[in-house]
Design an enzyme around this catalytic site. Structure first.
Site, short mmCIF file in Angstrom:
data_model
loop_
_atom_site.label_atom_id
_atom_site.label_comp_id
_atom_site.label_asym_id
_atom_site.label_seq_id
_atom_site.Cartn_x
_atom_site.Cartn_y
_atom_site.Cartn_z
N TYR A 124 0.82 -1.21 0.00
CA TYR A 124 0.00 0.00 0.00
C TYR A 124 0.86 1.26 0.00
CZ TYR A 124 -3.02 3.77 1.48
OH TYR A 124 -3.67 4.97 1.54
N HIS A 148 -4.51 16.33 -4.20
CA HIS A 148 -4.81 16.56 -2.79
C HIS A 148 -4.59 18.01 -2.37
CE1 HIS A 148 -5.10 12.28 -2.69
NE2 HIS A 148 -5.12 12.18 -1.37
N ASN A 198 0.91 12.35 4.54
CA ASN A 198 0.34 11.68 5.71
C ASN A 198 1.04 12.23 6.96
OD1 ASN A 198 -0.70 8.18 5.65
ND2 ASN A 198 -1.75 10.01 4.97
N TYR A 212 -14.97 36.63 43.70
CA TYR A 212 -14.21 35.47 43.24
C TYR A 212 -13.13 35.84 42.22
CZ TYR A 212 -17.76 32.31 45.26
OH TYR A 212 -18.60 31.62 46.09
N ARG A 245 -10.36 36.83 44.49
CA ARG A 245 -9.99 35.88 45.53
C ARG A 245 -9.60 34.51 44.98
NH1 ARG A 245 -14.40 33.42 49.21
NH2 ARG A 245 -15.58 35.18 48.39
N PHE A 258 -1.77 8.55 11.72
CA PHE A 258 -2.18 9.84 11.17
C PHE A 258 -3.43 10.39 11.84
CE2 PHE A 258 -3.61 6.36 8.35
CZ PHE A 258 -4.95 6.35 8.72
N GLU A 264 -12.58 6.36 5.45
CA GLU A 264 -12.07 7.14 6.58
C GLU A 264 -13.29 7.66 7.34
OE1 GLU A 264 -9.73 9.76 4.22
OE2 GLU A 264 -8.44 8.12 3.56
#
Length: 515
Positions: free
Chosen positions: A56, A86, A198, A283, A286, A334, A419
């Site tokens: 792959y 991409h 990646n 507050y 404090r 990834f 995915e």
């Protein structure tokens, strides 16, 4: 002063080194001992290609196309096509400081020798870094799983001499910038494009940017909070070490110690030690150690996670030695869930630092609570003073509440459901910059308000530490004696917060914040 040179040791970067790269550009080199490891990994990829077995990302398609076998004569085209297809990001370009972190971490990850890239690839990234050629990376387009594919593809385009880059703040064609710097565009070999895109380097760089801003905001918020305490003639008794030791929270204990030192030897405090009718402060005065100490702790937790991620190998697939053979293992490093969680906790800290600061502004402008002139100005009515500056702080504090909603709880399937669970880490980290700017404005307004309150107590002085901060501010912004164009004053104070100037004179107090 020129930034120090950095020799990158893969897997061993420190937060100090990462902060330095974020702050300024300086020469970068890779430790010599990394190169044999890199070359061995690249040779393993060549051996796999020569053998012809399907692996792959080396000789197959990607994602749902992983079963598609690619002929050897098209492997270079496969990698180039991967980058071009991409590179689909959109939005504003990432800053140079974030781009430097991206390049640094990508170099460090690939140089660990599990990714199968040639030394040429890493040397080209180093050459880009040292030449100040910053890839033009759009901020939007990653879901934080399968790596930061789109933004890292835009990073890789610069190596190919395609698209645009930024040099000294100017956008220019990548081919022209490479030619001017005498850097040859690369032709990607098997697996190299996938290894480059990646990974979690973009989301991690954005989260580190948020981390380093959060550290500055925490310091500035504590300094401005201490100044507000004196401006409102509050008590330092809640900072007593015994109170915090019996609870045991480490950030709270550290914060209380800093507050004690910040307000130590204040003549304003000494003036109301006796005869003050108030029993307890609100507050926002404090409980500062409790709130800021809790922020301190989660900022530290995020820092530890992000340092691990900065040194990590997060591409896929990875190459490992199994005896004499190299094996390709597909996994999911990834997936940026750790980064998303770290970014979400940083968002909580940034929002809370701003939220409690806004409450102190509200206290200071309220004469019934602070004992100071209404809206911190003489002749109120004719003058509105800090009335609407507080509205700005309130608006930004409210906006941060929405931005603080966790990004990590969202997920949207992509790549035809291959995915199917994503981290949204890149968004979770990217929104930290907006939040940090919002909180810096809030703290800046508080700084102006608190300094105004201190001036109303003259000739009494606050503590030595805080007098120095007050003097720094007054060099940039004069006393608010009557209504004037206020926005430039706020921008000046915000700038002091963003640059870390409020704690500069007492930086040793904050050393434990920086692991």
């Amino acid at each position: 002063m020129k930034p120090n040179a950095l020799t990158l040791k893969p897997g061993a970067m420190t937060l100090t080194e990462l902060r330095a790269v974020w702050s300024a550009a300086g020469p970068l080199a890779l430790a010599a001992e990394a190169y044999p490891i890199i070359e061995a990994s690249a040779a393993a990829v060549r051996a796999i290609v020569a053998k012809g077995d399907a692996a792959y990302g080396i000789n197959t398609g990607f994602g749902l196309l992983a079963k598609t076998r690619i002929p050897d004569d098209k492997l270079e085209q496969l990698q180039r096509n991967l980058i071009l297809s991409h590179s689909v990001g959109t939005g504003d370009l990432l800053s140079d400081s974030v781009c430097r972190l991206i390049l640094l971490m990508k170099i460090g990850s690939l140089a660990r020798g599990y990714s199968g890239v040639r030394p040429l690839i890493i040397d080209t990234l180093i050459a880009l870094y040292n030449a100040g050629i910053m890839p033009a990376i759009p901020a939007k387009g990653s879901v934080g799983a399968s790596g930061d594919l789109a933004p890292l593809s835009h990073m890789t385009l610069a190596m190919l001499g395609v698209g645009d880059v930024r040099v000294n703040g100017e956008i220019m064609p990548a081919a022209d910038a490479l030619k001017a710097a005498n850097i040859a565009p690369v032709v990607l070999a098997a697996k190299e494009g996938l290894a480059l895109i990646n990974g979690t380097q973009v989301s991690t760089a954005l989260a580190l940017h948020g981390l380093f801003m959060a550290e500055r905001l925490l310091e500035a918020g504590m300094v401005s909070g201490a100044l507000s305490l004196d401006a409102a003639k509050g008590s330092d008794s809640p900072f007593d070490a015994r109170v915090h030791e019996v609870r045991g929270q480490p950030g709270q204990i550290a914060a209380a110690s800093i507050y004690r030192q910040l307000v130590s030897n204040s003549a304003i405090r000494a003036s109301h030690l006796v005869g003050d009718e108030r029993v307890q402060d609100p507050y926002c005065l404090r409980c500062q150690p409790q709130v800021m100490g809790a922020c301190w702790d989660i900022i530290g937790n995020a820092a530890r996670t992000l340092l691990i991620e900065a040194n990590a190998v997060t591409d896929n697939p990875l190459l490992f030695k199994d005896g004499e053979l190299s094996v390709v293992v597909s996994g999911g490093n990834f997936h940026a869930e750790p980064v998303a969680f770290a970014a979400d906790t940083l968002a909580l800290a940034i929002a809370e630092i701003g939220a409690i600061s806004e409450r102190r502004i509200a206290l200071l402008i309220d004469a019934t609570l602070s004992g100071l002139p209404p809206f911190l100005v003489r002749d109120p009515g004719v003058n509105s003073g800090f009335m609407i500056a507080h509205v700005t702080a309130a608006a930004l504090a409210s906006e941060n509440k929405s931005l603080a909603h966790p990004g990590s709880v969202d997920s949207i399937p992509t790549s035809a459901n291959q995915e199917d669970h994503v981290s949204m880490a890149t968004y979770a980290a990217r929104r930290l910059d907006d939040m940090a700017h919002n909180t810096a404005v809030i703290i800046g307004i508080e700084l102006l308000a608190a300094a105004q309150g201190i001036d109303f107590h003259r000739p009494l002085k606050t503590s030595p530490h805080l007098e120095h901060v007050h003097a720094q501010l007054r060099q940039k912004v004069p006393f608010f004696d009557a209504d004037r164009f206020f926005a430039p004053d706020i921008e000046a104070a915000k700038g002091m917060v963003m640059r870390g100037e409020l704690s500069a004179s007492c930086q040793s107090l904050f050393t434990p914040l920086h692991p």
